[in-house]
Design a protein around this motif. Sequence first.
Motif, PDB file in Angstrom:
ATOM      1  N   GLU A   1      76.518  51.647  15.113  1.00  0.00           N
ATOM      2  CA  GLU A   1      77.592  52.382  15.776  1.00  0.00           C
ATOM      3  C   GLU A   1      77.021  53.317  16.851  1.00  0.00           C
ATOM      4  O   GLU A   1      77.567  53.416  17.961  1.00  0.00           O
ATOM      5  CB  GLU A   1      78.380  53.192  14.746  1.00  0.00           C
ATOM      6  N   GLN A   2      75.923  53.973  16.520  1.00  0.00           N
ATOM      7  CA  GLN A   2      75.276  54.846  17.499  1.00  0.00           C
ATOM      8  C   GLN A   2      74.827  54.041  18.721  1.00  0.00           C
ATOM      9  O   GLN A   2      74.969  54.476  19.869  1.00  0.00           O
ATOM     10  CB  GLN A   2      74.073  55.556  16.867  1.00  0.00           C
ATOM     11  N   ARG A   3      74.270  52.864  18.497  1.00  0.00           N
ATOM     12  CA  ARG A   3      73.803  52.028  19.594  1.00  0.00           C
ATOM     13  C   ARG A   3      74.972  51.510  20.433  1.00  0.00           C
ATOM     14  O   ARG A   3      74.880  51.445  21.673  1.00  0.00           O
ATOM     15  CB  ARG A   3      72.972  50.867  19.049  1.00  0.00           C
ATOM     16  N   ALA A   4      76.055  51.142  19.774  1.00  0.00           N
ATOM     17  CA  ALA A   4      77.236  50.668  20.502  1.00  0.00           C
ATOM     18  C   ALA A   4      77.772  51.769  21.409  1.00  0.00           C
ATOM     19  O   ALA A   4      78.102  51.533  22.581  1.00  0.00           O
ATOM     20  CB  ALA A   4      78.313  50.210  19.521  1.00  0.00           C
ATOM     21  N   GLN A   5      77.852  52.996  20.881  1.00  0.00           N
ATOM     22  CA  GLN A   5      78.391  54.101  21.680  1.00  0.00           C
ATOM     23  C   GLN A   5      77.427  54.502  22.802  1.00  0.00           C
ATOM     24  O   GLN A   5      77.859  54.882  23.891  1.00  0.00           O
ATOM     25  CB  GLN A   5      78.710  55.306  20.778  1.00  0.00           C
ATOM     26  N   ALA A   6      76.110  54.406  22.540  1.00  0.00           N
ATOM     27  CA  ALA A   6      75.131  54.693  23.592  1.00  0.00           C
ATOM     28  C   ALA A   6      75.275  53.693  24.727  1.00  0.00           C
ATOM     29  O   ALA A   6      75.180  54.044  25.913  1.00  0.00           O
ATOM     30  CB  ALA A   6      73.707  54.648  23.024  1.00  0.00           C
ATOM     31  N   THR A   7      75.535  52.439  24.379  1.00  0.00           N
ATOM     32  CA  THR A   7      75.740  51.400  25.390  1.00  0.00           C
ATOM     33  C   THR A   7      76.985  51.690  26.212  1.00  0.00           C
ATOM     34  O   THR A   7      76.978  51.595  27.450  1.00  0.00           O
ATOM     35  CB  THR A   7      75.852  50.030  24.709  1.00  0.00           C
ATOM     36  N   VAL A   8      78.065  52.055  25.534  1.00  0.00           N
ATOM     37  CA  VAL A   8      79.322  52.373  26.222  1.00  0.00           C
ATOM     38  C   VAL A   8      79.121  53.536  27.185  1.00  0.00           C
ATOM     39  O   VAL A   8      79.557  53.505  28.343  1.00  0.00           O
ATOM     40  CB  VAL A   8      80.434  52.691  25.196  1.00  0.00           C
ATOM     41  N   GLN A   9      78.448  54.582  26.718  1.00  0.00           N
ATOM     42  CA  GLN A   9      78.246  55.767  27.551  1.00  0.00           C
ATOM     43  C   GLN A   9      77.368  55.447  28.763  1.00  0.00           C
ATOM     44  O   GLN A   9      77.578  55.978  29.855  1.00  0.00           O
ATOM     45  CB  GLN A   9      77.609  56.898  26.720  1.00  0.00           C
ATOM     46  N   TYR A  10      76.383  54.562  28.586  1.00  0.00           N
ATOM     47  CA  TYR A  10      75.537  54.181  29.714  1.00  0.00           C
ATOM     48  C   TYR A  10      76.365  53.496  30.784  1.00  0.00           C
ATOM     49  O   TYR A  10      76.247  53.794  31.984  1.00  0.00           O
ATOM     50  CB  TYR A  10      74.404  53.252  29.251  1.00  0.00           C
ATOM     51  N   LEU A  11      77.252  52.573  30.371  1.00  0.00           N
ATOM     52  CA  LEU A  11      78.082  51.854  31.326  1.00  0.00           C
ATOM     53  C   LEU A  11      79.037  52.792  32.058  1.00  0.00           C
ATOM     54  O   LEU A  11      79.267  52.675  33.263  1.00  0.00           O
ATOM     55  CB  LEU A  11      78.848  50.742  30.617  1.00  0.00           C
ATOM     56  N   ILE A  12      79.607  53.749  31.323  1.00  0.00           N
ATOM     57  CA  ILE A  12      80.496  54.727  31.951  1.00  0.00           C
ATOM     58  C   ILE A  12      79.719  55.559  32.976  1.00  0.00           C
ATOM     59  O   ILE A  12      80.215  55.858  34.072  1.00  0.00           O
ATOM     60  CB  ILE A  12      81.148  55.628  30.877  1.00  0.00           C
ATOM     61  N   SER A  13      78.439  55.917  32.631  1.00  0.00           N
ATOM     62  CA  SER A  13      77.619  56.730  33.546  1.00  0.00           C
ATOM     63  C   SER A  13      77.319  55.988  34.832  1.00  0.00           C
ATOM     64  O   SER A  13      76.998  56.593  35.852  1.00  0.00           O
ATOM     65  CB  SER A  13      76.309  57.137  32.865  1.00  0.00           C
ATOM     66  N   LYS A  14      77.436  54.659  34.805  1.00  0.00           N
ATOM     67  CA  LYS A  14      77.168  53.849  35.987  1.00  0.00           C
ATOM     68  C   LYS A  14      78.432  53.549  36.797  1.00  0.00           C
ATOM     69  O   LYS A  14      78.419  52.728  37.701  1.00  0.00           O
ATOM     70  CB  LYS A  14      76.489  52.533  35.589  1.00  0.00           C
ATOM     71  N   GLY A  15      79.548  54.233  36.416  1.00  0.00           N
ATOM     72  CA  GLY A  15      80.756  54.104  37.223  1.00  0.00           C
ATOM     73  C   GLY A  15      81.824  53.190  36.657  1.00  0.00           C
ATOM     74  O   GLY A  15      82.840  52.932  37.325  1.00  0.00           O
TER      75      GLY A  15
ATOM     76  N   SER B   1      84.685  49.636  25.581  1.00  0.00           N
ATOM     77  CA  SER B   1      84.694  50.256  24.247  1.00  0.00           C
ATOM     78  C   SER B   1      83.680  49.527  23.398  1.00  0.00           C
ATOM     79  O   SER B   1      83.143  48.483  23.797  1.00  0.00           O
ATOM     80  CB  SER B   1      86.088  50.172  23.619  1.00  0.00           C
ATOM     81  N   GLY B   2      83.356  50.051  22.229  1.00  0.00           N
ATOM     82  CA  GLY B   2      82.353  49.409  21.408  1.00  0.00           C
ATOM     83  C   GLY B   2      82.428  49.811  19.959  1.00  0.00           C
ATOM     84  O   GLY B   2      83.072  50.810  19.600  1.00  0.00           O
ATOM     85  N   LYS B   3      81.777  49.030  19.128  1.00  0.00           N
ATOM     86  CA  LYS B   3      81.767  49.299  17.693  1.00  0.00           C
ATOM     87  C   LYS B   3      80.509  48.708  17.088  1.00  0.00           C
ATOM     88  O   LYS B   3      80.008  47.671  17.530  1.00  0.00           O
ATOM     89  CB  LYS B   3      83.000  48.688  17.038  1.00  0.00           C
ATOM     90  N   GLY B   4      79.977  49.383  16.068  1.00  0.00           N
ATOM     91  CA  GLY B   4      78.826  48.881  15.356  1.00  0.00           C
ATOM     92  C   GLY B   4      79.227  48.080  14.132  1.00  0.00           C
ATOM     93  O   GLY B   4      80.141  48.473  13.401  1.00  0.00           O
ATOM     94  N   PHE B   5      78.541  46.980  13.889  1.00  0.00           N
ATOM     95  CA  PHE B   5      78.857  46.114  12.765  1.00  0.00           C
ATOM     96  C   PHE B   5      77.712  46.012  11.763  1.00  0.00           C
ATOM     97  O   PHE B   5      77.784  45.230  10.823  1.00  0.00           O
ATOM     98  CB  PHE B   5      79.229  44.711  13.283  1.00  0.00           C
ATOM     99  N   GLY B   6      76.672  46.807  11.969  1.00  0.00           N
ATOM    100  CA  GLY B   6      75.552  46.762  11.042  1.00  0.00           C
ATOM    101  C   GLY B   6      74.991  45.369  10.913  1.00  0.00           C
ATOM    102  O   GLY B   6      74.798  44.672  11.909  1.00  0.00           O
ATOM    103  N   ASP B   7      74.764  44.937   9.640  1.00  0.00           N
ATOM    104  CA  ASP B   7      74.269  43.581   9.404  1.00  0.00           C
ATOM    105  C   ASP B   7      75.345  42.686   8.802  1.00  0.00           C
ATOM    106  O   ASP B   7      75.048  41.668   8.178  1.00  0.00           O
ATOM    107  CB  ASP B   7      73.031  43.619   8.492  1.00  0.00           C
ATOM    108  N   SER B   8      76.603  43.069   9.038  1.00  0.00           N
ATOM    109  CA  SER B   8      77.718  42.340   8.401  1.00  0.00           C
ATOM    110  C   SER B   8      78.028  41.012   9.076  1.00  0.00           C
ATOM    111  O   SER B   8      78.678  40.147   8.474  1.00  0.00           O
ATOM    112  CB  SER B   8      78.970  43.219   8.393  1.00  0.00           C
TER     113      SER B   8
END
Length: 613
Positions: free
Chosen positions: A557-571, A578-585
């Motif tokens: 989940e942390q990685r998904a949100q970090a990815t989302v924030q990076y994309l937003i920072s690029k405009g 949006s994003g969501k973490g699924f662990g190893d499920s």
Amino acid sequence: MFFMTASFAQNKFTEKADKLFESYQYVGAIDEYLKLAESKNVNQYVYEQLADCYFTIFNTEKAIVWYEKAVQGKPKPETYYRYAQTLKSFGKYKEANSQMDIFASVVPNDVRAKEHKLNPNYIPSLVNKSKLFDVSETNFKNKGQSDFGPILNNDNSFYFVSTRNASNKTDQWNDQPYLDIYKAYRNEDGTLTEPTPVKELNTPFHDGPVTFSNDGNTLFFARDGLSEGQYEKSKNNKFKVGQQGLYKATKVDGKWTQVEALPFNSVSYSVTCPSLSKDGKTLYFASNMPGGLGESDIWKVTIDANGYGKPQNLGAKINSAGKENFPFITEDNILYFASTGKQGFGGFDIYKINLTSSEQAQNIGAPVNSEKDDFCFTFNKSINAGYFSSNRNGMDAIFNVKPICTTTAIVTVINKKTGRVIPNALVAILDSNRNVISTLPTKEDGKVNYDIECETEYNLQVKAQNFETATVSLQKVKSGETVIQVQLIPEEVIITDTEVILKNVYFDFNKSNITSPGANELDKLVKVMKDNPNMIIFVKSHTDSKGSASYNLKLSEQRAQATVQYLISKGIDSIRISGKGFGDSEQKIKCGKNCSEEEHAQNRRSEFVIVKK
């Protein structure tokens, strides 16, 4: 050997010291000025004279003491300049700049003042200057004598001047024995044989330095006028003031004979430190003769069948208001000389200039130049090596110089798929430890050039928009240009009906911050989304199954949100991502807890699902 011209205000207390000073007897002058400095008759003038005495005989330790006292009053402008030069010789560049600020305010039209105003903090540029030479000590043993003026003849005979003859008279200029000309030989391994004096050229007074004709049979050298009876007497006839003059000698049966004075010698000024062009038609020398720009200048005179022409000053590109001395002309018309009047490390620095071009004189940088006096640079092209002199170790000594072999690497960047050149690609050159030395863009022809050292390994890292980064090695080069072609692979982003497929977006182990390789991949997604302004993406982040389920879910989940924030920072608008973490499920390779490392790697992934095109 060195020159000084000035006029002095005398009074009854300083008269004796001033006469010694004016007749270049600086050791005696120092004694007299010191007596005044310890008496009630001390004044500003005495401090300046003491400082100038020590400055002239290159005793910077004592000069700095008296200049510090002199600048407490209102000294002549040159005192500020000389104090700055002395401070530089101790590496005190900040303090030297302060004195130069005062000097520039007092005499703003002085060329040295103008140079200071334009570039007061020039030292870093000299320090960072590409190294041109390697420096090493010769095998001569320095036992407190002064050795300088080295020159290698084509027969491997090595001439220089030295005070090593302790039986010589003592020069009252600096309390050192008079200079004699010495000769040694250079062995194949670069060592020098034990030197012996060239008796037929030496006199009881100063002799040398020397220069040779290309065939080695003609020699020009400097000699004290006292040896030839050429001198002026002081006003009270107590002192004989001899000036340096230039002389020519011819080799007959292995001995230098037929010594004759050059016609422009004078009892009123010095001419010294000769250097002869390869064709024997031009003699360069240093002099304080009338018509110069400073304390001493570099001059030249033509030589032909009719004798010698009229000496010509080499002008402001070379000469300054300070001292220029010790010229040496190479066979390809590069003039090396020493100067105290240009921006350097301190004391004499060595400069070079191509006399056939319009370029300005350049400081040749460290390690040849130092905070101390560095001078008398000579070079022999047949052995691709040379010599210079320096007092960096306390006394004038001779050092070896070896030019650093440099060549040019011509890098061409092309599209591997189409074969077309790629302009504006960024080519970084790295050293063997992968430290970036410089980064330059390719031109319209896809090329960029780098000056590199021979026999040195480098790496190239090449980047271009919409291409994968490439790293290639640049092998050692012995000589000549090296040409290398770097092929970049176009980045390919796969867009299906359901997702945008990138290479893995990597994260450091147990962390959720975006890495540089991960950012490169996400930048591709940014471009896709900007090219498709209606596209909406959902980021699914997955982990391997090494950790607990709850830990993996949190990390993804942390990685998904970090990815989302990076994309937003690029405009990218937040409503489009949006994003969501699924662990190893949702394992790609369903291997549970028994996955191999390769299977774990495939399960650690990010998916970019297209919600709307």
